[in-house]
Design a protein around this motif. Sequence first.
Motif, short mmCIF file in Angstrom:
data_model
loop_
_atom_site.label_atom_id
_atom_site.label_comp_id
_atom_site.label_asym_id
_atom_site.label_seq_id
_atom_site.Cartn_x
_atom_site.Cartn_y
_atom_site.Cartn_z
N ASN A 108 28.16 39.65 23.91
CA ASN A 108 28.45 40.90 24.14
C ASN A 108 29.17 41.24 24.42
OD1 ASN A 108 27.35 44.04 23.72
ND2 ASN A 108 26.62 44.19 25.50
N GLY A 109 30.42 40.60 24.63
CA GLY A 109 32.04 40.28 25.43
C GLY A 109 32.47 41.48 24.50
N ASN A 110 32.14 42.12 23.27
CA ASN A 110 33.64 42.70 22.56
C ASN A 110 33.00 44.75 22.59
OD1 ASN A 110 34.33 41.43 21.41
ND2 ASN A 110 32.96 40.95 19.66
N ASN A 111 32.01 44.33 23.39
CA ASN A 111 31.27 46.35 23.93
C ASN A 111 31.55 46.84 25.34
OD1 ASN A 111 30.15 46.34 21.60
ND2 ASN A 111 28.84 45.35 21.71
N ILE A 112 31.95 45.19 26.01
CA ILE A 112 32.43 45.53 27.33
C ILE A 112 33.28 45.87 27.82
CG2 ILE A 112 32.17 44.73 30.23
CD1 ILE A 112 29.33 43.07 28.78
N THR A 113 33.87 46.67 28.37
CA THR A 113 35.45 46.56 28.91
C THR A 113 35.77 46.48 30.66
OG1 THR A 113 35.76 49.02 29.37
CG2 THR A 113 36.23 48.68 26.89
N LEU A 114 37.16 46.53 31.08
CA LEU A 114 37.64 45.73 31.79
C LEU A 114 37.48 47.12 32.97
CD1 LEU A 114 40.91 43.87 31.44
CD2 LEU A 114 38.48 42.97 31.59
N HIS A 115 37.22 48.16 32.40
CA HIS A 115 36.76 49.63 32.92
C HIS A 115 36.07 49.24 33.54
CE1 HIS A 115 36.12 53.58 33.69
NE2 HIS A 115 35.18 54.30 33.12
N HIS A 116 34.67 48.65 32.10
CA HIS A 116 32.56 48.90 32.97
C HIS A 116 33.03 47.80 33.96
CE1 HIS A 116 32.07 50.05 28.19
NE2 HIS A 116 32.32 51.32 29.41
N LEU A 117 33.67 46.83 34.06
CA LEU A 117 33.08 46.05 34.72
C LEU A 117 34.03 46.56 36.40
CD1 LEU A 117 34.89 42.69 33.55
CD2 LEU A 117 32.41 43.26 33.37
N LEU A 118 35.25 47.69 36.30
CA LEU A 118 36.04 47.77 37.45
C LEU A 118 34.91 48.63 38.01
CD1 LEU A 118 39.42 48.49 36.44
CD2 LEU A 118 38.89 47.32 38.07
N THR A 119 34.66 49.53 37.36
CA THR A 119 33.95 50.50 37.61
C THR A 119 31.46 50.39 37.63
OG1 THR A 119 33.18 51.40 35.47
CG2 THR A 119 34.92 52.52 36.88
N HIS A 120 31.30 49.20 37.79
CA HIS A 120 30.35 49.04 37.54
C HIS A 120 29.24 49.21 37.17
CE1 HIS A 120 31.03 46.74 41.58
NE2 HIS A 120 31.50 48.29 42.15
N THR A 121 29.54 49.39 35.51
CA THR A 121 28.80 50.21 34.45
C THR A 121 28.62 49.39 33.19
OG1 THR A 121 30.80 51.24 33.63
CG2 THR A 121 29.78 52.57 35.48
N SER A 122 28.90 47.58 33.55
CA SER A 122 29.46 46.96 32.74
C SER A 122 27.82 46.81 31.95
CB SER A 122 29.72 45.90 33.19
OG SER A 122 28.68 44.72 33.78
N GLY A 123 26.47 46.63 33.09
CA GLY A 123 25.06 46.56 32.23
C GLY A 123 25.20 45.04 32.87
N ILE A 124 26.24 44.04 33.04
CA ILE A 124 25.53 42.83 32.78
C ILE A 124 25.05 42.46 34.86
CG2 ILE A 124 27.87 41.93 31.24
CD1 ILE A 124 28.61 41.37 34.33
N LYS A 125 23.83 41.46 34.14
CA LYS A 125 23.28 41.02 35.41
C LYS A 125 23.94 40.68 36.78
CE LYS A 125 19.19 39.75 36.63
NZ LYS A 125 18.01 40.60 37.26
N ASP A 126 23.47 41.56 37.85
CA ASP A 126 23.91 41.21 39.10
C ASP A 126 23.37 39.36 39.79
OD1 ASP A 126 25.10 40.94 41.43
OD2 ASP A 126 24.79 43.39 42.17
N PHE A 127 24.06 38.52 39.27
CA PHE A 127 24.34 37.29 39.92
C PHE A 127 22.95 37.40 41.38
CE2 PHE A 127 28.32 37.35 41.71
CZ PHE A 127 28.17 35.99 42.90
N THR A 128 23.76 38.12 42.03
CA THR A 128 23.71 37.89 43.77
C THR A 128 21.85 38.13 43.49
OG1 THR A 128 24.46 40.32 43.81
CG2 THR A 128 25.13 38.32 44.48
N LYS A 129 20.80 39.31 42.94
CA LYS A 129 19.92 39.57 43.03
C LYS A 129 19.10 38.20 41.60
CE LYS A 129 21.46 44.42 42.37
NZ LYS A 129 21.56 46.05 41.97
N MET A 130 19.62 37.49 41.20
CA MET A 130 19.10 36.10 40.31
C MET A 130 17.50 35.54 40.81
SD MET A 130 21.83 35.50 37.51
CE MET A 130 20.90 34.02 36.95
#
Length: 340
Positions: free
Chosen positions: A100-122
């Motif tokens: 899904n890397g075509n739909n996730i921007t660095l802005h999404h990563l910086l602002t916690h809006t990417s939707g990817i799984k938080d690995f610390t909660k796995m």
Amino acid sequence: MQVIHSQHLEAHIDSVLVNVFKDKNGPGGVFLVAKNGKLNYRKAFGKSNIELDVDMVPDNVFQIGSMTKQFTAIAIMMLEEQGKLNVNDVVSKFIPDYPNGNNITLHHLLTHTSGIKDFTKMKSIMSIAKEDLTPKELVDFFKNEPVEFKSGEKFEYNNSGYVVLGYIIELVSGNTYEDFIETNIFEKLAMNNSRYASDRAIVKKRAYGYHNRGAFTNKMYVSLSIPYASGSLMSTVDDMLKWQEAINNNLLVSRNTKDKVFSKNKLNNGEQFTYGYGWHLKDIDGVPTREHGGSVFGFKSMSVYVPSLDIYVIGFSNCDCNSPTQVTRDITSLVIKNFK
């Protein structure tokens, strides 16, 4: 509450902190207050090492946990100013096989809006907790997890996003994350007591981390390759004041870039949320603040900056039983009343 005169401010802060760090023989903390870059308060409480009965001192070195995200965010913006990336770039530009890397921007990563799984909660996090992983191995650990939501749909605090940002810093700069931060930030700002955390290296004036499970215990061992760019830096309150001053004075990024870092952002539906790039954008008593805490095994941290009054308040604790989050905000409230 009535206005507190400056000469009584120290006593008021003391009374707040003594109430938190009641056990002089237990883990403690260090707190600093600065106005216009000048110290107003700087004190240590409790022990930096319980076993060796060593008192805490103001220049003890702490793991700062998620306050690391400030440095990761500024590093990304430094690279943007160098023309090496753009916050609107998609992740797949740097990591072609990222799902899904075509739909996730660095802005999404910086602002916690990417939707990817938080690995610390796995649930499987403990299987890697003690392993020394490369950034690629760490990203591979969580990248194939199903997304939690569509990018930009909601704000949900996420450590994985900042791990991916750290890896991108390495891919773009050609340096390790540790070396990039050390060379471009710590050395440049003479933050001589800040570093990528290590349990093996000799760190002068290290504060040792503790848990309290009915009795104090040494912190659980976790490889410091795991928090990585989301939480693996160490610093002192004095170095963190240098960091804050550098941001104030545009020593690392331009004023225009800084405005972007400290702008509230919007979700896809136009709803505003209170996070910039690496900082929460909140308020205390109606006065806007930039703040962030940190939590990593055995340590907790919190800093608050009040732009309108140039007030910086930071607190470190060497036990995850003593969160400085609320007390740092309480002290900030006192200081605001004093200088408003």
